[in-house]
Design a protein around this motif. Structure first.
Motif, short mmCIF file in Angstrom:
data_model
loop_
_atom_site.label_atom_id
_atom_site.label_comp_id
_atom_site.label_asym_id
_atom_site.label_seq_id
_atom_site.Cartn_x
_atom_site.Cartn_y
_atom_site.Cartn_z
N MET A 1 28.96 -20.83 -10.92
CA MET A 1 28.54 -20.26 -9.66
C MET A 1 27.36 -19.32 -9.88
O MET A 1 27.31 -18.60 -10.86
CB MET A 1 29.67 -19.47 -9.00
N GLN B 1 28.98 -25.08 -1.75
CA GLN B 1 30.17 -24.41 -2.28
C GLN B 1 30.33 -24.61 -3.78
O GLN B 1 31.16 -23.96 -4.40
CB GLN B 1 31.40 -24.86 -1.51
N TYR C 1 27.92 -21.42 -4.80
CA TYR C 1 28.24 -20.08 -4.29
C TYR C 1 29.69 -19.99 -3.88
O TYR C 1 30.21 -20.87 -3.18
CB TYR C 1 27.36 -19.73 -3.08
N THR C 2 30.33 -18.89 -4.24
CA THR C 2 31.68 -18.63 -3.74
C THR C 2 31.56 -18.04 -2.34
O THR C 2 30.49 -17.54 -1.95
CB THR C 2 32.41 -17.62 -4.64
N SER C 3 32.65 -18.08 -1.61
CA SER C 3 32.66 -17.44 -0.28
C SER C 3 32.33 -15.96 -0.41
O SER C 3 31.60 -15.41 0.42
CB SER C 3 34.04 -17.61 0.37
N GLU C 4 32.86 -15.33 -1.44
CA GLU C 4 32.62 -13.90 -1.64
C GLU C 4 31.13 -13.63 -1.90
O GLU C 4 30.58 -12.65 -1.40
CB GLU C 4 33.45 -13.37 -2.81
#
Length: 88
Positions: free
Chosen positions: A1, A53, A56-59
């Motif tokens: 990520m 996705q 990148y993570t949601s966070e």
């Protein structure tokens, strides 16, 4: 990520931001600011949904959004502090 980071806006970014502001003033001159904000929040939500996705993570995306909201707020405050017009 990929780790997200805050990047200072380039001249191209600033031109895009100013063009969006110009469109808002032209297309919705009487729309209340909270409604404009709500519309752009929906747009941001759609842009978040389009992120890769796998990269990148949601966070990380939420951190990116939060950091740039803070940068935008600071930009607006700095602009207000630089203005000399108004009431004494």
């Amino acid at each position: 990520m990929v780790k997200t980071k805050v990047v200072q806006p380039s001249a191209d970014h600033e031109r895009l931001r100013l063009a969006l502001c110009k469109v808002i003033r032209r297309k919705a001159p009487d729309m209340p600011a909270d409604q404009i904000l709500a519309i752009f929040c929906q747009l941001v939500g759609q842009l978040i949904a389009l992120q890769d996705q796998r990269r990148y993570t949601s966070e990380a995306i939420i951190d990116l959004v939060q950091a740039n909201i803070e940068m935008g707020n600071q930009h607006a405050v700095d602009g207000l502090l630089d203005e000399t017009a108004g009431t004494a």
